[in-house]
Each structure stands twice: as C-alpha cells, then as structure tokens.
Motif scaffolding. Structure first.
Motif, short mmCIF file in Angstrom:
data_model
loop_
_atom_site.label_atom_id
_atom_site.label_comp_id
_atom_site.label_asym_id
_atom_site.label_seq_id
_atom_site.Cartn_x
_atom_site.Cartn_y
_atom_site.Cartn_z
N ARG A 123 -8.12 38.81 80.56
CA ARG A 123 -8.00 39.55 81.83
C ARG A 123 -6.67 40.30 81.91
NH1 ARG A 123 -7.64 36.99 86.50
NH2 ARG A 123 -6.68 35.09 85.64
N PHE A 124 -5.61 39.72 81.36
CA PHE A 124 -4.28 40.34 81.42
C PHE A 124 -3.89 40.86 80.05
CE2 PHE A 124 -2.37 37.67 85.17
CZ PHE A 124 -3.47 38.01 85.95
N THR A 125 -3.12 41.94 80.03
CA THR A 125 -2.63 42.51 78.79
C THR A 125 -1.14 42.82 78.92
OG1 THR A 125 -4.78 43.54 78.36
CG2 THR A 125 -2.90 44.34 77.09
N ILE A 126 -0.36 42.30 78.01
CA ILE A 126 1.07 42.58 77.98
C ILE A 126 1.33 43.66 76.93
CG2 ILE A 126 1.59 40.74 76.32
CD1 ILE A 126 4.25 40.32 77.85
N SER A 127 2.22 44.57 77.26
CA SER A 127 2.57 45.64 76.33
C SER A 127 4.02 46.05 76.60
CB SER A 127 1.64 46.84 76.47
OG SER A 127 1.73 47.40 77.77
N ARG A 128 4.56 46.87 75.72
CA ARG A 128 5.94 47.32 75.92
C ARG A 128 6.13 48.71 75.36
NH1 ARG A 128 9.66 43.09 73.27
NH2 ARG A 128 11.31 44.59 73.71
N ASP A 129 7.08 49.42 75.93
CA ASP A 129 7.48 50.74 75.46
C ASP A 129 8.98 50.67 75.24
OD1 ASP A 129 8.26 53.38 75.12
OD2 ASP A 129 6.80 54.15 76.57
N ASN A 130 9.40 50.53 74.00
CA ASN A 130 10.82 50.36 73.72
C ASN A 130 11.63 51.63 74.00
OD1 ASN A 130 10.44 47.71 73.06
ND2 ASN A 130 10.53 48.01 70.85
N ASP A 131 10.96 52.78 73.96
CA ASP A 131 11.67 54.01 74.30
C ASP A 131 12.04 54.07 75.78
OD1 ASP A 131 9.69 56.04 72.01
OD2 ASP A 131 11.56 54.94 71.71
N LYS A 132 11.26 53.37 76.61
CA LYS A 132 11.50 53.34 78.05
C LYS A 132 12.12 52.03 78.49
CE LYS A 132 7.75 56.54 79.18
NZ LYS A 132 6.50 56.75 79.96
N ASN A 133 12.42 51.14 77.56
CA ASN A 133 12.99 49.82 77.89
C ASN A 133 12.14 49.10 78.94
OD1 ASN A 133 15.03 50.44 76.17
ND2 ASN A 133 16.65 50.48 77.68
N THR A 134 10.84 49.17 78.77
CA THR A 134 9.93 48.64 79.78
C THR A 134 8.86 47.78 79.15
OG1 THR A 134 10.30 50.59 81.17
CG2 THR A 134 8.37 49.24 81.67
N VAL A 135 8.56 46.68 79.81
CA VAL A 135 7.42 45.84 79.45
C VAL A 135 6.44 45.86 80.62
CG1 VAL A 135 8.50 43.71 80.31
CG2 VAL A 135 6.70 43.59 78.57
N TYR A 136 5.17 45.83 80.31
CA TYR A 136 4.11 45.93 81.31
C TYR A 136 3.22 44.69 81.28
CZ TYR A 136 5.42 50.85 80.87
OH TYR A 136 6.11 52.03 80.81
N LEU A 137 2.62 44.42 82.43
CA LEU A 137 1.58 43.41 82.50
C LEU A 137 0.41 44.03 83.25
CD1 LEU A 137 0.83 40.48 81.75
CD2 LEU A 137 1.47 39.86 84.11
N GLN A 138 -0.62 44.40 82.51
CA GLN A 138 -1.84 44.93 83.12
C GLN A 138 -2.72 43.75 83.51
OE1 GLN A 138 -2.81 48.17 83.80
NE2 GLN A 138 -4.58 47.24 84.81
N MET A 139 -3.03 43.67 84.79
CA MET A 139 -3.81 42.54 85.30
C MET A 139 -5.13 43.04 85.83
SD MET A 139 -0.79 40.38 87.23
CE MET A 139 -0.60 41.60 88.52
N ASP A 140 -6.20 42.69 85.18
CA ASP A 140 -7.55 43.09 85.57
C ASP A 140 -8.35 41.88 86.02
OD1 ASP A 140 -7.45 45.25 82.71
OD2 ASP A 140 -7.06 45.80 84.80
N SER A 141 -9.46 42.13 86.68
CA SER A 141 -10.33 41.05 87.16
C SER A 141 -9.52 39.99 87.90
CB SER A 141 -11.10 40.42 85.99
OG SER A 141 -11.85 41.38 85.30
N LEU A 142 -8.70 40.43 88.79
CA LEU A 142 -7.81 39.51 89.50
C LEU A 142 -8.59 38.49 90.33
CD1 LEU A 142 -5.07 42.04 90.60
CD2 LEU A 142 -4.68 39.98 89.24
N LYS A 143 -8.01 37.31 90.41
CA LYS A 143 -8.59 36.22 91.18
C LYS A 143 -7.58 35.75 92.23
CE LYS A 143 -10.90 34.48 87.01
NZ LYS A 143 -11.04 33.30 86.10
N PRO A 144 -8.04 35.14 93.31
CA PRO A 144 -7.09 34.61 94.29
C PRO A 144 -6.08 33.65 93.66
CG PRO A 144 -9.26 34.69 95.24
CD PRO A 144 -9.43 35.06 93.79
N GLY A 145 -6.48 32.93 92.63
CA GLY A 145 -5.59 32.01 91.95
C GLY A 145 -4.46 32.68 91.20
#
Length: 128
Positions: A67-89
């Motif tokens: 459901r979640f995907t972690i990625s990073r862009d070292n040129d932008k000094n940024t890490v991402y967490l894409q969260m899909d199919s979110l649940k109340p938990g």
C-alpha cells in the motif's frame, strides 16, 4: 548534522491517498539512509518504511506492504512516502528519520536507535 522537515499530512478518507515529503539539509543527503515511522498517542513509535542511500534498497513494515511506497530524489534532498489504500488504522503522526549508512536497508532499519536525526512530524488522519 541533518535537519529534516516533513510535509504533506492531512485528512483523507479511507481508500484514499496521500504523499508525504521530507526535505533534508545540512549534509550530503546521498550518504544517508532514510526511514519513515509513525506514532499514535500512548503507543510507541513504529517503523513504516526505509530506503537506502542509493534508493536501490527498500524495506517495509508488513502492515503497509503493498500500500505504501518509499522513494527518494537525491537531487532534491527529498524522501517521499506514497500512501495508497489508506485505512483508519494509518492515522498517526508520521516522522522521517536519517542515519549515515552505506549499503542496503533491512531489519536493522526498523529500529529507532538506528537513526540519528528526526523530523518534527506531520499528522495523517484517515476517516472511515
């Protein structure tokens, strides 16, 4: 020193998506492994996902795998967490963390003590 600033949290309905971002500053971003953790009131901070310095290696908690995907862009000094199919938990304060590390990420990256730097957190609320 590494300074981390998270953003992208908010209120979303169950089944929806959010993308968190964490911008790092203060040292060479490409030399650090990054992790995402989350915490709810009265509970311990728990591991969500981690990514190696190169982005080639990732590791997920079973509760978010697929459901979640972690990625990073070292040129932008940024890490991402894409969260899909979110649940109340998934409702929690989400924190990004950094540690100087070469090589891949595995079970070692699930431990809070493995990280030297932490952001201030961003709230994610998922309504049913």
């Amino acid at each position: 020193q590494v300074q981390l600033v998270e953003s992208g949290g908010g209120l979303e309905q169950a089944g929806g998506s959010l993308r968190l971002s964490c911008v790092a500053s203060g040292r060479t971003f490409s030399s650090v492994a990054m992790g995402w953790f989350r915490q709810t009131p009265g509970k311990e901070r728990e591991f969500v996902a981690a990514i190696s310095w190169s982005g080639d290696s990732t590791y997920y908690a079973d509760s978010v795998k697929g459901r979640f995907t972690i990625s990073r862009d070292n040129d932008k000094n940024t890490v991402y967490l894409q969260m899909d199919s979110l649940k109340p938990g998934d409702t929690a304060v989400y924190y990004c963390a950094a540690t100087v590390a070469i090589g891949g990420v595995s079970s070692w990256a699930t431990r809070l003590a493995a990280y030297d730097y932490w952001g201030q957190g961003t709230q994610v609320t998922v309504s049913s």
